[in-house]
Design a protein around this motif. Structure first.
Motif, PDB file in Angstrom:
ATOM      1  N   ILE A 110       0.439 -14.543 -39.160  1.00 28.88           N
ATOM      2  CA  ILE A 110       1.554 -14.200 -39.809  1.00 28.88           C
ATOM      3  C   ILE A 110       2.929 -15.016 -39.166  1.00 28.88           C
ATOM      4  CG2 ILE A 110       3.330 -12.062 -40.125  1.00 28.88           C
ATOM      5  CD1 ILE A 110       0.665 -11.689 -41.554  1.00 28.88           C
ATOM      6  N   LEU A 111       3.733 -15.561 -40.146  1.00 25.74           N
ATOM      7  CA  LEU A 111       4.937 -16.315 -39.648  1.00 25.74           C
ATOM      8  C   LEU A 111       5.873 -15.165 -39.357  1.00 25.74           C
ATOM      9  CD1 LEU A 111       4.868 -19.469 -42.101  1.00 25.74           C
ATOM     10  CD2 LEU A 111       4.075 -19.391 -39.533  1.00 25.74           C
ATOM     11  N   LEU A 112       6.260 -15.405 -37.797  1.00 27.82           N
ATOM     12  CA  LEU A 112       7.076 -14.368 -37.561  1.00 27.82           C
ATOM     13  C   LEU A 112       8.583 -14.427 -38.179  1.00 27.82           C
ATOM     14  CD1 LEU A 112       6.633 -12.042 -35.938  1.00 27.82           C
ATOM     15  CD2 LEU A 112       7.573 -13.245 -33.739  1.00 27.82           C
ATOM     16  N   GLU A 113       9.319 -15.611 -38.354  1.00 28.08           N
ATOM     17  CA  GLU A 113      10.377 -15.982 -39.021  1.00 28.08           C
ATOM     18  C   GLU A 113      10.431 -15.385 -40.341  1.00 28.08           C
ATOM     19  OE1 GLU A 113      12.827 -18.355 -37.137  1.00 28.08           O
ATOM     20  OE2 GLU A 113      13.891 -16.856 -38.475  1.00 28.08           O
ATOM     21  N   VAL A 144      14.274  -6.042 -35.183  1.00 26.77           N
ATOM     22  CA  VAL A 144      14.464  -7.521 -35.690  1.00 26.77           C
ATOM     23  C   VAL A 144      15.157  -8.557 -34.901  1.00 26.77           C
ATOM     24  CG1 VAL A 144      15.404  -8.997 -37.629  1.00 26.77           C
ATOM     25  CG2 VAL A 144      14.173  -7.060 -38.279  1.00 26.77           C
ATOM     26  N   ASN A 145      16.045  -7.816 -34.118  1.00 19.50           N
ATOM     27  CA  ASN A 145      17.114  -8.818 -33.454  1.00 19.50           C
ATOM     28  C   ASN A 145      16.216  -8.939 -32.153  1.00 19.50           C
ATOM     29  OD1 ASN A 145      19.029  -8.886 -35.113  1.00 19.50           O
ATOM     30  ND2 ASN A 145      20.211  -7.440 -34.063  1.00 19.50           N
ATOM     31  N   ILE A 146      15.222  -8.197 -31.475  1.00 15.96           N
ATOM     32  CA  ILE A 146      14.843  -8.348 -30.294  1.00 15.96           C
ATOM     33  C   ILE A 146      13.644  -9.730 -30.592  1.00 15.96           C
ATOM     34  CG2 ILE A 146      12.964  -7.458 -28.722  1.00 15.96           C
ATOM     35  CD1 ILE A 146      14.323  -4.663 -29.030  1.00 15.96           C
ATOM     36  N   LEU A 147      13.086  -9.378 -31.916  1.00 15.98           N
ATOM     37  CA  LEU A 147      11.910 -10.343 -32.084  1.00 15.98           C
ATOM     38  C   LEU A 147      12.663 -11.890 -32.407  1.00 15.98           C
ATOM     39  CD1 LEU A 147       9.354  -8.403 -34.257  1.00 15.98           C
ATOM     40  CD2 LEU A 147       8.947  -9.614 -31.993  1.00 15.98           C
ATOM     41  N   GLN A 148      13.940 -11.633 -33.150  1.00 12.34           N
ATOM     42  CA  GLN A 148      14.539 -13.114 -33.366  1.00 12.34           C
ATOM     43  C   GLN A 148      15.071 -13.616 -32.164  1.00 12.34           C
ATOM     44  OE1 GLN A 148      15.082 -14.247 -36.797  1.00 12.34           O
ATOM     45  NE2 GLN A 148      15.103 -16.066 -35.588  1.00 12.34           N
ATOM     46  N   GLY A 149      15.371 -12.973 -30.996  1.00  9.57           N
ATOM     47  CA  GLY A 149      15.840 -13.146 -29.767  1.00  9.57           C
ATOM     48  C   GLY A 149      14.664 -14.019 -29.123  1.00  9.57           C
ATOM     49  N   TYR A 150      13.547 -13.528 -29.066  1.00  8.11           N
ATOM     50  CA  TYR A 150      12.354 -14.128 -28.867  1.00  8.11           C
ATOM     51  C   TYR A 150      11.842 -15.371 -29.090  1.00  8.11           C
ATOM     52  CZ  TYR A 150      11.144 -10.457 -25.740  1.00  8.11           C
ATOM     53  OH  TYR A 150      10.792  -9.279 -24.547  1.00  8.11           O
ATOM     54  N   GLY A 156      10.196 -19.883 -27.420  1.00  5.06           N
ATOM     55  CA  GLY A 156      10.137 -19.652 -28.947  1.00  5.06           C
ATOM     56  C   GLY A 156       8.880 -20.105 -29.620  1.00  5.06           C
ATOM     57  N   LYS A 157       8.626 -21.209 -29.177  1.00  3.12           N
ATOM     58  CA  LYS A 157       7.344 -21.834 -30.112  1.00  3.12           C
ATOM     59  C   LYS A 157       6.035 -21.218 -29.763  1.00  3.12           C
ATOM     60  CE  LYS A 157       5.584 -24.935 -26.438  1.00  3.12           C
ATOM     61  NZ  LYS A 157       6.210 -24.752 -25.153  1.00  3.12           N
ATOM     62  N   HIS A 158       6.174 -20.342 -28.921  1.00  2.79           N
ATOM     63  CA  HIS A 158       4.897 -19.327 -28.677  1.00  2.79           C
ATOM     64  C   HIS A 158       5.181 -17.978 -29.639  1.00  2.79           C
ATOM     65  CE1 HIS A 158       3.710 -21.305 -25.411  1.00  2.79           C
ATOM     66  NE2 HIS A 158       4.621 -21.164 -24.535  1.00  2.79           N
ATOM     67  N   TYR A 159       6.252 -17.904 -30.176  1.00  2.00           N
ATOM     68  CA  TYR A 159       6.475 -16.846 -31.028  1.00  2.00           C
ATOM     69  C   TYR A 159       6.611 -16.994 -32.616  1.00  2.00           C
ATOM     70  CZ  TYR A 159       7.733 -13.852 -26.997  1.00  2.00           C
ATOM     71  OH  TYR A 159       7.620 -13.282 -25.899  1.00  2.00           O
ATOM     72  N   ARG A 160       5.859 -18.295 -32.883  1.00  2.00           N
ATOM     73  CA  ARG A 160       5.840 -19.034 -34.315  1.00  2.00           C
ATOM     74  C   ARG A 160       5.100 -17.779 -35.174  1.00  2.00           C
ATOM     75  NH1 ARG A 160       4.399 -22.537 -38.095  1.00  2.00           N
ATOM     76  NH2 ARG A 160       2.311 -22.421 -37.434  1.00  2.00           N
ATOM     77  N   THR A 161       3.980 -17.465 -34.539  1.00  2.00           N
ATOM     78  CA  THR A 161       3.156 -16.436 -35.386  1.00  2.00           C
ATOM     79  C   THR A 161       2.608 -15.325 -34.558  1.00  2.00           C
ATOM     80  OG1 THR A 161       0.800 -17.231 -34.526  1.00  2.00           O
ATOM     81  CG2 THR A 161       1.830 -18.428 -36.557  1.00  2.00           C
TER      82      THR A 161
END
Ligand SMILES: CCCCCCCC/C=C\CCCCCCCC(=O)N[C@@H](COP(=O)(O)O)[C@H](O)/C=C/CCCCCCCCCCCCC
Length: 298
Positions: A110-113, A144-150, A156-161
């Motif tokens: 799943i792509l987080l963005e 949503v904001n917490i995840l967008q913050g990460y 950030g690159k670790h939070y792509r998926t």
């Protein structure tokens, strides 16, 4: 906003009296139980407030027939027309469907963005329902904001998926399995889990709406979905407030307008196709969380 129920005037009166009180209690409750330093609608970046949130910028709405909910060729055209032409509202179901669809990668990740883009559409929908739903949309927006913050942050690159986030947070001991540490931004895994549980609610609610023959009350369909899903993860107080909020839901015809459908057949096609895409996203996330024993993160 219309109200449903046999005692239309009665509900109006009761709602006008009770809702402000209930909302006041809820905000007090949430401000007591929430972590210090994490405020509603605040964007967090690596533990600090951030000022930039990326907006969703999908211009073209492309819709393809989904695989498990089978559509006739004429239904496919109808679906495309509805989703493309529904642009008069802030909330565009086409954008939401597209984001849920685009967030699934070929490797079944799943792509987080994109996932967050879909959630922002849902939040627009809840905001459009009026003040009664603001506390719910604020809660979703906080997550949503917490995840967008990460995602926007240093790592950030670790939070792509979802998979890369889980791997990174587990390897770096960001996830706490025992308690929510005080004075700490909740982990991405814990935060996503809250949205993930809400997605199951959404799936069942949209299914109920899609399968309705047009006479059912939205408040009852919503309450049914909530009781079967999200309510199991909520405190008694939150459950009571949610039940009251459901009474303020607009009737089915108004819901149809929001998703740009005019009758039951159209609604069924649009809503069940949406459900189909949500189920795919839900199942992939569920599998990752099950694999890592993370379905009960505190
Ligand atoms: C035709 C299109 C229809 C679209 C329908 C949109 C429906 C919106 C979908 C989901 C909304 C739920 C989002 C709520 C996020 C909940 C996150 C959560 O569970 N948070 C709780 C736990 O967080 P932590 O404390 O552990 O950090 C938190 O305690 C709950 C706070 C209050 C939320 C109350 C939720 C009530 C859910 C009922 C949603 C009804 C929305 C109906 C709108 C049509």
């Amino acid at each position: 906003m219309a109200c449903q129920g046999p005692m239309k005037m009665g509900y109006h009166g009761v709602l006008r009296l009770i809702l402000p009180l209930v909302l006041l209690f809820l905000f007090l409750y949430m401000s007591i139980t929430k972590l210090p330093g994490v405020y509603l609608h605040e964007c967090i970046q690596d533990g600090k407030p951030c000022s930039q949130i990326q907006n969703d910028v999908i211009e073209e709405v492309k819709v393809e027939p989904s695989t498990s909910f089978k559509l006739d060729p004429s239904d496919v055209q109808l679906l495309e027309d509805v989703l493309k032409n529904c642009k008069q509202h802030e909330f565009q179901i086409g954008r939401m469907v597209e984001a849920f669809r685009f967030c699934v990668t070929e490797k079944k990740d799943i792509l987080l963005e994109e996932y967050l883009t879909a959630w922002r559409q849902l939040i627009k929908f809840m905001d459009a329902l009026g003040a009664v739903f603001t506390f719910i949309s604020s809660e979703a927006m906080t997550k949503v904001n917490i995840l967008q913050g990460y995602l926007n942050g240093e790592h950030g690159k670790h939070y792509r998926t979802v998979t890369s986030m889980v791997k990174y947070e587990l390897e770096n001991e960001v996830v706490n399995f025992k308690e929510l540490p005080p004075n700490h931004v909740p982990s991405g895994c814990r935060t996503l889990l809250r949205l993930h549980r809400a997605l199951k609610f959404l799936e069942v609610f949209l299914y109920n709406l899609g399968m309705s023959v047009g006479r059912d009350k939205t408040s009852e369909m919503c309450a049914d979905a909530y009781r079967k899903t999200l309510s199991h993860h909520h405190s008694w107080l939150i459950r009571q407030v949610a039940e009251v909020a459901f009474l303020a839901l607009p009737p089915l015809e108004d819901m149809y307008k929001v998703v740009c459908v005019s009758h039951h057949k159209e609604a069924k096609i649009v809503l069940l196709t949406t459900v189909d895409d949500i189920v795919k996203v839900y199942n992939i996330t569920q599998e990752v969380y099950t694999e890592h024993g993370m379905l009960d993160l505190p």
